[in-house]
Design a protein around this motif. Structure first.
Motif, short mmCIF file in Angstrom:
data_model
loop_
_atom_site.label_atom_id
_atom_site.label_comp_id
_atom_site.label_asym_id
_atom_site.label_seq_id
_atom_site.Cartn_x
_atom_site.Cartn_y
_atom_site.Cartn_z
N GLU A 179 -16.83 52.55 28.28
CA GLU A 179 -16.18 52.04 29.51
C GLU A 179 -16.65 52.84 30.73
OE1 GLU A 179 -11.86 51.48 29.28
OE2 GLU A 179 -11.69 52.29 31.30
N ASN A 199 -22.70 45.91 30.01
CA ASN A 199 -21.61 46.54 29.26
C ASN A 199 -20.79 45.44 28.58
OD1 ASN A 199 -19.12 47.84 28.50
ND2 ASN A 199 -19.69 49.53 29.85
N SER A 227 -12.30 45.45 37.84
CA SER A 227 -13.07 45.02 36.68
C SER A 227 -12.26 45.26 35.42
CB SER A 227 -14.36 45.83 36.54
OG SER A 227 -15.13 45.74 37.69
N HIS A 276 -6.60 45.77 27.72
CA HIS A 276 -7.62 45.35 28.67
C HIS A 276 -7.55 46.31 29.85
CE1 HIS A 276 -7.36 41.02 26.91
NE2 HIS A 276 -7.94 41.87 26.09
N PHE A 336 -12.20 45.80 31.31
CA PHE A 336 -12.94 46.22 30.11
C PHE A 336 -12.02 46.03 28.91
CE2 PHE A 336 -16.57 48.40 32.08
CZ PHE A 336 -16.13 48.51 33.38
N LEU A 395 -18.07 45.55 26.87
CA LEU A 395 -16.61 45.64 27.06
C LEU A 395 -16.17 44.84 28.27
CD1 LEU A 395 -15.99 49.47 26.51
CD2 LEU A 395 -15.49 47.62 24.90
N ALA A 396 -17.02 44.82 29.30
CA ALA A 396 -16.71 44.06 30.51
C ALA A 396 -17.17 42.61 30.36
CB ALA A 396 -17.38 44.71 31.72
N THR A 423 -11.48 47.47 26.30
CA THR A 423 -11.63 48.71 25.56
C THR A 423 -10.59 48.87 24.44
OG1 THR A 423 -12.44 49.61 27.63
CG2 THR A 423 -11.90 51.21 25.88
#
Lengths: 301, 301
Positions: free
Chosen positions: B242, A208, B161, B146, B163, A210-211, B165
């Motif tokens: 996500e 992923n 975690s 984030h 992301f 985004l991560a 996004t």
């Protein structure tokens, strides 16, 4: 003796022209930054004459144009050819700006589960590469701002997929928080192959972007990635993310990479990390594709 | 009677302060756009006095600061607390700027397969939400630039975690080719729930944002997505991406969303599409978290 062929590769941000010999080699090539977005409405003939007016004085010359010049914002809109389509289908759907003299090569469209995808210009490079390599079945990648993966069977483009890899990289490299921990951008960031490979692996592992992208920041914060290597790591992340979902097989034929030298090298490295073989072709693929269309027209007469 | 508590939530781009009653409700709140990036070195005491100098005249007040003020670029660096860590661990590692009077709450760090991840400020919101909801086991999401997904077991943050996004959305919304087929941005783009849901589904189906994002353009080109709905579709794509890799279970407890109303609504809709339940908490979580730390300090004395 065959007519003079002027090849035109007119993209969003650049214009390349070439005098093309048979069977499709450029004997002279010119490039200017006058992409279609810089051309005012109705200004396409003049913009082309600016770069190769001397060649155009040969009224017998055939001018074949590929790329975004055939889009709604271009010279004349050339409707997309639907996949699957082969070389002859594309040649049969040329959009003539001046009958018999100037034509635009149509782009292609395909659908994935009802979702449309499109390309303009890449179809010409693909047919040129197939001609150069004498192949009729292949998986090809045309990396760039919008990377295209193209599947060819029996000489026909069956389907293709677009990945916004180059554009995501540029956005993250220039405008995101990640830019703060990276060295200042140079015209061509040098490749740190170790950091690049780390990025490819981490993207594949994380699954992923985004991560995975945030690791560029945290690894910098904790001294695991220096400012000079960070752009290569990020490049590895986005190219790794592109490759992740393609399920390429080490046992299939080599992937054909059509790109400039720097990008070709990155994709060669990334593919080799997945044990996938590759071979490559440069920008001559475009001229070879236009040469093939010209021969097809002559043979059809 | 307990001391006056001044809560400070000092982020990258904004500064919020509140007078906090026990057990952690804000009796008065102020917000200014003076995030840490706008504060010159050594300028933090003056910047804080600018917004709540009247409260600070109470020399007995306790001032608790959370957020990016504890980062390297902030007021004083408060080293990260390593996961797993509970509320008491964080309270025990306050970084005192003025002993007994002004303290910065440390952020947290964790590792995924050796890759570091960090947060600052979200830990305080998480502990505040747990206190408000009387929970000690939960999956929480703190959407934003984030986005953080946090796993809490037995009152301790086990892992989290990040992301990117919100940042990806803003980059694509403003700076990418996709922006060209979207309506002009407004302060708060209205949500087209149908387009948003389409985006969530397509991201889950495609499994790769680099490919899914391009559908915003092609659907616009083919009249399947109008300019007004496109931003909602793109928002659905990034939030769907996500959620895709989180493997949330409809049978697990509700996901706790900590966000403003507009973002909370988007995550509620997206989670409901996956049959995942949710409950939500607003920005009061921060004050509740700081209130809990203050009580902890008083009880420890």
């Amino acid at each position: 003796m065959s007519r003079m062929l002027i090849g035109v590769d007119w993209g969003t941000s650049s214009l390349r022209v070439a005098r093309i010999d048979r069977p499709g080699d450029a004997s002279e090539e010119r490039a200017v930054p006058n992409g279609i977005l810089s051309v005012p409405p109705g200004g396409f003939p003049a913009a082309l004459a600016d770069v190769c007016g001397d060649w155009l004085r040969n009224r017998d010359a055939l001018v074949l144009v590929c790329g975004m010049a055939g889009s709604q914002q271009g010279w004349v809109e050339a409707p997309y050819c639907a996949c699957p389509a082969g070389f002859a289908d594309v040649a049969a759907h040329l959009k003539w700006v001046e009958p018999g003299r100037i034509a635009i090569v149509p782009g292609m469209r395909c659908e994935h589960d009802g979702m449309p995808d499109v390309m303009r210009g890449e179809e010409t490079q693909v047919f040129g590469a197939l001609s150069l390599l004498a192949m009729s079945d292949a998986t090809l990648v045309l990396p760039g701002t919008h990377s295209k993966w193209v599947q060819v069977s029996d000489g026909r483009i069956e389907r293709f997929s677009t990945f916004m890899t180059g554009e995501f990289f540029a956005l993250l490299r220039r405008h995101s928080i990640l830019a703060r921990t990276m060295a200042v951008e140079t015209a061509e960031d040098a490749l740190d192959e170790h950091a690049f490979s780390d990025g490819v692996h981490y993207a594949m592992h994380t699954g992923n972007l985004l991560a995975a992208a945030f690791s560029t920041r945290t690894r910098s914060l904790f001294g695991q990635l220096d400012a000079g290597a960070a752009p290569s790591y990020l490049s590895g992340l986005v190219i790794g993310e592109e490759l992740r979902s393609l399920q390429l097989s080490p046992n299939a034929g080599p992937v054909v990479i059509i790109a400039n030298e720097a990008l070709t090298h990155r994709y060669e490295v990334a593919l080799s990390l997945l044990d996938v073989r590759s071979r490559s072709i440069g920008s001559e693929a475009t001229w070879r594709g236009l040469g093939a269309i010209a021969r097809h027209l002559e043979n059809a007469q």
